[in-house]
Design a protein around this motif. Structure first.
Motif: not given
Length: 598
Positions: A40, A43, A47, A98-99, A220, A241-242, A360
């Motif tokens: 991510s 954060t 992710f 969540q992963q 995403s 985002q990622y 997060d």
């Protein structure tokens, strides 16, 4: 087979040998999975992981492109793909609920009748995973021939909780068509678009289009193939985002974590945005009552009766949020036929929402809003749970999130420069005052475009605006490379910019700004070469075109230095720089206690 060697023609001795090897691989199930983190950029946390299949080491089919390509040619793709899926799930070690686990599937596989009955679900249950942990990543080994059928099959999986990603976006037309037809949850941007994006304006513009599209469609975006720190920094600043790539982590048998220095790099660049009005969802988090997952429903109901203003409660296990119980939903359950007798003495984990939105604390408010408002209408106004390092940090309401976004946008639009979007004079003065109050040594760099009026008159105001925007980009890119995440850049107005950088020595930053500007400015001349320009009075000046004058002033901390001192000293220094030919920087200092630096 050597790297890059093509697959042999069917019926040849080489093809027969490979077929025997493939059959042995399938019979012995000797393939294995390696896992590459997807990180991510909001954060800095991992992710999820992409599972990548490898053939037996030393085998002619060790490389996945050869392995799957040959399997497809000889009719064994479905068998190999099922085995690869099993290996990916069996070897996955996700650190939290969540992963996500990204599993590659060929677009041809979704038509396989054996793909539908539920073998993947059985595998997940065997290894302690759930459908919401899995993303089917559709690769381009073969193009989708019938989107109507594909959409129907994928919708079947979506209803079970699986998500869909489209791979290699930007590498060809078929991936763009798949995005339009299949409405994926994730778009993976191909390495060809990411490579050297910090130096390629065309690639940057294309990616900006992807970012805007993904935001509007609540998809995403994942950037693949990142190998340079410059690329990573650019992607962070563009709002991707990622990210995934060798810079972040190599694929390995055991899922790896992000190196601490890279996590810090991501966090610092996010903090830099925070200094200019960036809000995180953690800024909005408020306390809420929590209950252990094994608390009786009767106890939670009694709490809501005693606290009529309590909207919800978060359900936790060992301090980690695992569910949400909205007040209204609990009483609806109890009010139903036999609801009281069925649920009163059971534990809250039986009726809580097991899939609440948990984000997060470092996530931007904008991104949290996108995630929250894309939920089902039945959950649209549920509280958003905020966590820090996986542990409970608080909640945020939809109202608080939307009000904050509205206020941020109104404030940004009010004070930012309308052309570049950079902070304007009000924010510049605020930043300068803040740095003076801190009492630390810092640098101020005033940047002025020389002969901009001549350029504007010759090439038109539209080209002039483009040159101003280019200069703003050059300054920001230079800060990303040579500055720190806490450096500030503002647009004073017209063709003047200002930078405030940490420390007394910003000479490397000045040199980088000039280098990048000189490298890119010729593209604005439409192929023409110039030996002279004209000043504001129409006088000819020997010069090759537009140049930059930089006035670098090192400012000592302390009460002796004021905004007026800085303004006067910078004006004198800029006049000195503009008297020199070409793009130059000159340096000086104001205040006591600064060592020589240039």
């Amino acid at each position: 087979m050597a790297l890059g060697q093509r697959l042999p023609e069917p019926g040849t001795p080489e093809s027969e040998a490979l077929l025997a090897e493939l059959q042995a691989i399938l019979q012995q199930q000797s393939i294995y999975s390696v896992y590459q983190p997807i990180v991510s950029l909001e954060t800095g946390a991992v992710f999820g992981y992409e599972a990548l299949t490898r053939g037996p080491q030393g085998s002619a089919l060790q490389r996945p492109d050869l392995l799957f390509g040959f399997a497809e040619n000889c009719g064994h793709l479905y068998t190999l793909d099922r085995l690869a899926r099993e290996r990916a799930i069996a070897g996955a070690r996700l650190a939290s609920r969540q992963q996500l686990l990204f599993i590659n599937i060929s677009s041809a596989i979704i038509y396989d009748p054996h793909f539908v009955p539920g073998q993947t679900m059985e595998l997940l249950q065997r290894y302690g995973l759930e459908p919401h942990n899995v993303v089917f990543e559709i690769t381009e080994r073969s193009s989708i021939e019938d989107f109507r059928v594909a959409k129907k099959i994928l919708e079947h999986y979506r209803k079970q909780g699986y998500r869909i990603a489209i791979d290699d976006a930007g590498a060809g037309y078929s991936s763009l068509q798949a995005i339009a037809e299949l409405h994926p949850d994730f778009i993976k941007v191909d390495k060809s678009l990411i490579e050297n994006i910090h130096q390629d304006k065309i690639k940057e513009c294309i990616l900006e289009t992807f970012v805007t599209f993904a935001q509007k469609m609540n998809i995403s975006l994942i950037a693949e193939g990142i190998e340079r720190l410059d690329e990573l920094t650019k992607l962070i600043r563009m709002g991707v985002q990622y990210a995934q790539g060798y810079l972040l982590a190599m694929p390995s048998r055991e899922p790896a974590e992000l190196p601490a220095e890279l996590a810090e790099h991501i966090a610092q660049h996010r903090k830099a945005a925070a200094a200019n009005g960036y809000w995180t969802i953690g800024d909005l988090a408020t306390p809420i009552r929590t209950f252990d997952a094994k608390t009786l429903i009767s106890e939670v109901a009694s709490y809501f009766k005693e606290k009529p203003d309590a909207q919800a409660a978060v359900i936790v296990t060992d301090g980690r949020p695992v569910g949400l119980m909205m007040r209204e939903r609990l009483f609806q359950q109890l009010a139903g036929q036999y609801g009281f007798s069925l649920f009163w003495h059971r534990t809250i984990d039986h009726i809580m929402d097991r899939e609440p939105l948990i984000v997060d604390a470092a996530l931007s408010v904008e991104r949290a809003s996108q995630l929250a408002t894309s939920r089902s209408i039945h959950n649209l106004y549920d509280l958003v749970i905020v966590s820090r390092e996986g542990r409970m940090a608080g909640v945020a309401s939809i109202r608080a999130i939307l009000e904050t976004i509205t206020n941020i946008r109104m404030e940004t639009a009010r004070v930012a420069n309308p052309l570049t979007g950079l902070p304007g004079n009000q924010q510049i003065n605020r930043e300068l005052s803040k740095r003076l109050l801190e009492g630390k040594t810092f640098s101020v760099i005033y940047i002025d475009l020389d002969y901009f009026k001549w350029f504007n008159d010759r090439f038109g105001f539209h080209k002039g605006d483009q040159l101003i925007q280019f200069t703003a980009d050059v300054v920001q890119q230079s800060i990303a490379m040579c500055g720190t995440p806490y450096d500030f850049v503002g647009h004073v107005g017209g063709d003047d910019f200002i930078v405030m950088a940490a420390g007394a020595d910003a000479v490397p930053l000045c040199a980088e700004i000039i280098r990048r500007f000189e490298l890119g400015v010729p593209m604005f001349y439409d192929g023409e070469e110039f030996h002279y320009v004209e000043d504001r009075h129409g006088n000819r000046i020997e010069n090759g075109g537009v140049t930059l004058s930089l006035a670098h002033l090192a400012c000592a901390g302390g009460a002796s230095v004021t905004q007026e001192h800085i303004s006067q000293a910078s004006a004198a220094l800029k006049k000195k720089a503009k008297a020199l030919r070409g793009s130059v920087y000159v340096t000086s200092r104001v205040g006591a206690g600064i060592s020589s630096y240039a």
